[in-house]
Design an enzyme around this catalytic site. Structure first.
Site, PDB file in Angstrom:
ATOM      1  N   GLU A 154       7.809   2.185  14.186  1.00 52.37           N
ATOM      2  CA  GLU A 154       8.714   2.481  13.648  1.00 52.37           C
ATOM      3  C   GLU A 154       8.980   3.966  13.447  1.00 52.37           C
ATOM      4  O   GLU A 154       7.498   4.321  14.963  1.00 52.37           O
ATOM      5  CB  GLU A 154       7.968   2.333  12.182  1.00 52.37           C
ATOM      6  CG  GLU A 154       7.746   0.663  11.887  1.00 52.37           C
ATOM      7  CD  GLU A 154       8.123   0.360  10.498  1.00 52.37           C
ATOM      8  OE1 GLU A 154       6.794   0.768  10.286  1.00 52.37           O
ATOM      9  OE2 GLU A 154       8.726   0.176  10.174  1.00 52.37           O
TER      10      GLU A 154
ATOM     11  N   ASN B 156       1.015  -1.415   0.512  1.00 55.17           N
ATOM     12  CA  ASN B 156      -0.046  -0.292   0.092  1.00 55.17           C
ATOM     13  C   ASN B 156       0.710   1.315  -0.098  1.00 55.17           C
ATOM     14  O   ASN B 156       0.738   2.109  -0.426  1.00 55.17           O
ATOM     15  CB  ASN B 156      -0.966  -0.357   0.623  1.00 55.17           C
ATOM     16  CG  ASN B 156      -0.401  -0.052   2.382  1.00 55.17           C
ATOM     17  OD1 ASN B 156       1.008  -0.593   2.810  1.00 55.17           O
ATOM     18  ND2 ASN B 156      -0.917   0.012   3.733  1.00 55.17           N
TER      19      ASN B 156
ATOM     20  N   GLU C  74       4.763  -5.197  11.712  1.00 50.89           N
ATOM     21  CA  GLU C  74       3.713  -4.317  11.423  1.00 50.89           C
ATOM     22  C   GLU C  74       2.718  -4.276  10.971  1.00 50.89           C
ATOM     23  O   GLU C  74       2.547  -4.385   9.229  1.00 50.89           O
ATOM     24  CB  GLU C  74       4.089  -2.689  10.547  1.00 50.89           C
ATOM     25  CG  GLU C  74       5.115  -1.937  11.555  1.00 50.89           C
ATOM     26  CD  GLU C  74       4.686  -0.334  12.345  1.00 50.89           C
ATOM     27  OE1 GLU C  74       3.762  -0.957  12.891  1.00 50.89           O
ATOM     28  OE2 GLU C  74       5.310  -0.035  13.330  1.00 50.89           O
TER      29      GLU C  74
ATOM     30  N   CYS D 120      -3.775   0.101   6.841  1.00 53.82           N
ATOM     31  CA  CYS D 120      -3.550  -0.181   7.898  1.00 53.82           C
ATOM     32  C   CYS D 120      -4.026   0.215   9.175  1.00 53.82           C
ATOM     33  O   CYS D 120      -4.485  -0.306  10.411  1.00 53.82           O
ATOM     34  CB  CYS D 120      -2.133  -0.692   8.358  1.00 53.82           C
ATOM     35  SG  CYS D 120      -0.737   0.076   8.939  1.00 53.82           S
TER      36      CYS D 120
HETATM   37  P1  NDP Z   1       1.157  -9.962   3.496  1.00 54.40           P
HETATM   38  O1  NDP Z   1       1.596  -9.818   4.832  1.00 54.40           O
HETATM   39  O2  NDP Z   1       0.516 -10.779   2.506  1.00 54.40           O
HETATM   40  O3  NDP Z   1       3.245  -9.656   2.477  1.00 54.40           O
HETATM   41  C1  NDP Z   1       3.919  -8.495   3.169  1.00 54.40           C
HETATM   42  C2  NDP Z   1       5.047  -9.060   3.066  1.00 54.40           C
HETATM   43  O4  NDP Z   1       5.471 -10.314   3.179  1.00 54.40           O
HETATM   44  C3  NDP Z   1       5.401  -9.209   1.046  1.00 54.40           C
HETATM   45  O5  NDP Z   1       6.417  -8.461   0.526  1.00 54.40           O
HETATM   46  C4  NDP Z   1       4.876 -10.565   1.468  1.00 54.40           C
HETATM   47  O6  NDP Z   1       5.394 -10.770  -0.265  1.00 54.40           O
HETATM   48  C5  NDP Z   1       5.884 -11.272   2.486  1.00 54.40           C
HETATM   49  N1  NDP Z   1       5.502 -12.033   2.487  1.00 54.40           N
HETATM   50  C6  NDP Z   1       4.584 -13.267   2.307  1.00 54.40           C
HETATM   51  N2  NDP Z   1       4.903 -14.241   3.279  1.00 54.40           N
HETATM   52  C7  NDP Z   1       6.207 -13.888   3.669  1.00 54.40           C
HETATM   53  C8  NDP Z   1       6.989 -15.167   4.211  1.00 54.40           C
HETATM   54  N3  NDP Z   1       6.144 -16.313   4.959  1.00 54.40           N
HETATM   55  N4  NDP Z   1       7.831 -15.078   4.969  1.00 54.40           N
HETATM   56  C9  NDP Z   1       8.815 -13.901   4.425  1.00 54.40           C
HETATM   57  N5  NDP Z   1       7.328 -12.958   3.594  1.00 54.40           N
HETATM   58  C10 NDP Z   1       6.682 -13.474   3.460  1.00 54.40           C
HETATM   59  O7  NDP Z   1       0.272  -8.246   3.060  1.00 54.40           O
HETATM   60  P2  NDP Z   1      -0.053  -7.370   2.327  1.00 54.40           P
HETATM   61  O8  NDP Z   1       1.037  -7.115   0.814  1.00 54.40           O
HETATM   62  O9  NDP Z   1      -1.048  -8.310   1.569  1.00 54.40           O
HETATM   63  O10 NDP Z   1       0.008  -5.682   2.442  1.00 54.40           O
HETATM   64  C11 NDP Z   1      -1.950  -6.057   3.285  1.00 54.40           C
HETATM   65  C12 NDP Z   1      -1.716  -5.894   5.073  1.00 54.40           C
HETATM   66  O11 NDP Z   1      -0.588  -5.250   5.933  1.00 54.40           O
HETATM   67  C13 NDP Z   1      -3.067  -5.652   5.997  1.00 54.40           C
HETATM   68  O12 NDP Z   1      -2.919  -6.707   6.388  1.00 54.40           O
HETATM   69  C14 NDP Z   1      -2.037  -4.530   6.305  1.00 54.40           C
HETATM   70  O13 NDP Z   1      -3.003  -4.130   7.509  1.00 54.40           O
HETATM   71  C15 NDP Z   1      -0.916  -4.569   6.993  1.00 54.40           C
HETATM   72  N6  NDP Z   1       0.136  -3.507   6.697  1.00 54.40           N
HETATM   73  C16 NDP Z   1       0.754  -2.991   8.338  1.00 54.40           C
HETATM   74  C17 NDP Z   1       0.712  -1.004   7.566  1.00 54.40           C
HETATM   75  C18 NDP Z   1       1.697  -1.411   9.464  1.00 54.40           C
HETATM   76  O14 NDP Z   1       2.415  -0.602   9.374  1.00 54.40           O
HETATM   77  N7  NDP Z   1       1.351  -1.266  10.964  1.00 54.40           N
HETATM   78  C19 NDP Z   1       1.166  -0.118   7.735  1.00 54.40           C
HETATM   79  C20 NDP Z   1       0.830  -1.149   6.081  1.00 54.40           C
HETATM   80  C21 NDP Z   1       0.002  -2.472   5.393  1.00 54.40           C
HETATM   81  P3  NDP Z   1       4.433 -11.222  -1.466  1.00 54.40           P
HETATM   82  O15 NDP Z   1       2.711 -10.525  -1.314  1.00 54.40           O
HETATM   83  O16 NDP Z   1       5.397 -10.618  -2.201  1.00 54.40           O
HETATM   84  O17 NDP Z   1       4.183 -12.492  -1.833  1.00 54.40           O
END
Ligand code: NDP
Length: 484
Positions: free
Chosen positions: A458, A153, A250, A284
């Site tokens: 953060e 995002n 996060e 988020c």
């Molecule tokens: P994901 O959890 O699907 O992915 C986050 C990252 O982790 C991506 O780069 C993903 O790769 C990677 N990833 C996935 N599985 C693994 C694993 N087993 N080991 C290591 N890395 C992995 O999140 P989204 O990208 O769908 O983002 C949305 C989510 O993020 C929402 O739940 C939102 O609330 C949260 N979020 C939290 C924020 C905060 O600051 N608290 C801010 C913004 C979002 P890939 O997707 O490329 O497969």
């Protein structure tokens, strides 16, 4: 308009690197559904090169003075600001968020982080503790090699929010963006190196979860910082625990926004809009459970519906547009699924929630009223433009209901009664609370969650503690006695 195609898929050891043996990942512009670029997932050779470069470069970087490290970060911040328009266009290509937003919220926020952590790098110290004639001093040390894993995002911001404090403290980083938005982090790396960052200290590798997973468990890695969903957070935290690595998590949220009868109506509506529809709801910390006190509910709903109805959906590159598409077909379908569940469970869909009949992933902003606490749309993170209005009568009641969630990222209160606002905030279970505002995230303030929304903070000085560790040194000034 910029050409969004990157020079190559990865950025390793100070330069762009390609390896077409990795799985091809199409980069899709969410506003049209067209493929605008392609990158390749990191092969094991690419992952090895990034980790080896990080490991090799880190000690010399840590040996520099903090001021010298900070100077480079601040120079990178200046370059980012100079190139804000091109970086904002790239962010828009990557995410679909309207240029009206990206011009003020992405590269600018990344630049703030680089400037802030660059500014404090020179003042990172341990402390001295007098202990009678003896004394103790502490040395603040970097952790070593850090891995950053980003959500889709805020790809520019996340890359910098993790990179800036890591580098300020003397660490190196391997950053893996989301496969959905792989472009922006490459620019962050490019700019850092243009500003003078020595090769190997900030590397970007592309790929899906499996690439992230292999980074997390590598023995050279000392710290993992993830921005992502709760389910990924559980997996990454567990994998990092195997090697006793430091973590920052996060994660997601289902935050409450509470509007009392005495709130300024227009401000409360503005707060609800910022808490639900900015970035098409893909934030988020969004306050998606909007508890409205009975006396103001009708007026609030009327104004909210009117103002949301004036949102301008259109070409995200047109600065008049203030509402963009969902990031992907997958995300659009997920949100449509939640809307269908809300209707099926008896919530009243006042407006929106329609898929537009045009290319791209367009969904109109949805307002649900008559939402009950146990409905799926009131319990699960939707991550899309869907607001749920719940009614409440009394302060104690709404506090209990607001806290009845596994998440704890943020919470907001709108009221003119400031003692009540502070009383509420004291008892709300959230990492960030807002009074008469919502979703501000300046670098000066700690950002992070409680409960299932995460671990660590953060931004701000608090982030320093998550990218450094303290060594204690006891110094004896007199003769040392021993029992035998
Ligand atoms: P994901 O959890 O699907 O992915 C986050 C990252 O982790 C991506 O780069 C993903 O790769 C990677 N990833 C996935 N599985 C693994 C694993 N087993 N080991 C290591 N890395 C992995 O999140 P989204 O990208 O769908 O983002 C949305 C989510 O993020 C929402 O739940 C939102 O609330 C949260 N979020 C939290 C924020 C905060 O600051 N608290 C801010 C913004 C979002 P890939 O997707 O490329 O497969």
């Amino acid at each position: 308009m910029i050409d969004p195609k990157p020079t190559a898929s990865h950025f390793i050891n100070g330069e762009y690197v390609e390896d077409k043996l990795g799985k091809a990942i199409d980069v899709i512009y969410p506003a049209t559904g067209h493929v605008i670029a392609q990158v390749h997932a990191a092969t094991s050779q690419i992952i090895e090169a990034a980790l080896a470069a990080s490991k090799k470069a880190q000690p010399a970087w840590a040996a520099l003075t903090g001021t010298a490290r900070g100077r480079i970060l601040r120079r990178a911040a200046d370059i980012m600001r100079e190139r804000n328009r091109e970086l904002s266009e790239l962010e828009t290509f990557d995410t679909g968020k309207p240029l009206q937003e990206t011009l003020v919220a992405d590269a600018t926020s990344a630049a703030d982080a680089l400037e802030y952590f660059g500014g404090i790098a020179g003042s990172l110290t341990g402390e001295h503790v007098q202990f009678g004639d003896d004394f103790i001093y502490t040395i603040r040390e970097p952790l070593g090699v850090c891995v950053g894993l980003g959500a889709w995002n805020y790809p520019t911001q996340i890359a910098a929010w993790k990179g800036a404090p890591a580098l300020a403290c003397g660490n190196s980083m391997v950053f893996k963006p989301s496969e959905t938005t792989p472009l922006c982090a490459l620019k962050v790396a490019e700019i850092l190196h243009e500003a003078g960052l020595p090769a190997g200290l900030y590397n970007v590798v592309q790929g899906l979860g499996d690439v992230g997973a292999s980074l997390v468990t590598d023995p050279r890695v000392d710290k993992v910082s993830l921005t992502g969903s709760l389910s990924t957070g559980r997996k990454v935290y567990a994998a990092a625990a195997e090697g006793m690595r430091h973590v920052t998590m996060e994660l997601g949220g289902k935050s409450p926004l509470i509007i009392f009868d005495d709130a300024n109506l227009e401000d409360a509506v503005s707060g609800a809009i910022l808490a639900n529809f900015y970035s098409s709801g893909q934030i988020c910390s969004n306050g998606t459970r909007v508890f409205v006190q009975t006396g103001i509910k009708a007026a609030f709903l009327a104004r909210l519906t009117a103002r949301v109805g004036s949102a301008i959906l259109g070409d995200p590159m047109d600065e008049a547009t203030n509402f963009g598409p969902m990031v992907s077909e997958h995300q659009c379908k997920t949100v449509e699924g939640f809307i269908a569940k809300g209707i099926a469970e008896g919530a009243k869909l006042i407006c929106g929630g329609e898929r537009l009949d045009k290319p791209g992933y367009w969904l109109t902003p949805a307002i649900f009223s008559d939402v009950k606490d146990d409905m799926i749309i009131a319990r699960e993170e939707i991550f899309g433009p869907v607001i749920s209005i719940l009614e409440f009568k009394e302060e104690a009641e709404v506090l209990t209901r607001a806290n009845a969630t596994e998440y704890g990222l943020a919470a907001g209160v709108f009221t003119q009664n400031l003692p009540r606002a502070h009383r509420m905030v004291k008892s709300l279970e959230a990492g960030t609370c807002y009074i008469n505002t919502y979703n501000d995230a300046p670098v000066e303030a700690p950002f992070g969650g409680v409960k299932m929304s995460g671990v660590g903070r953060e931004n701000s000085k608090a982030a320093i503690n998550h990218y450094s560790q303290l060594k204690s040194v006891y110094v004896r000034m007199s003769e040392l006695e021993a029992p035998y």
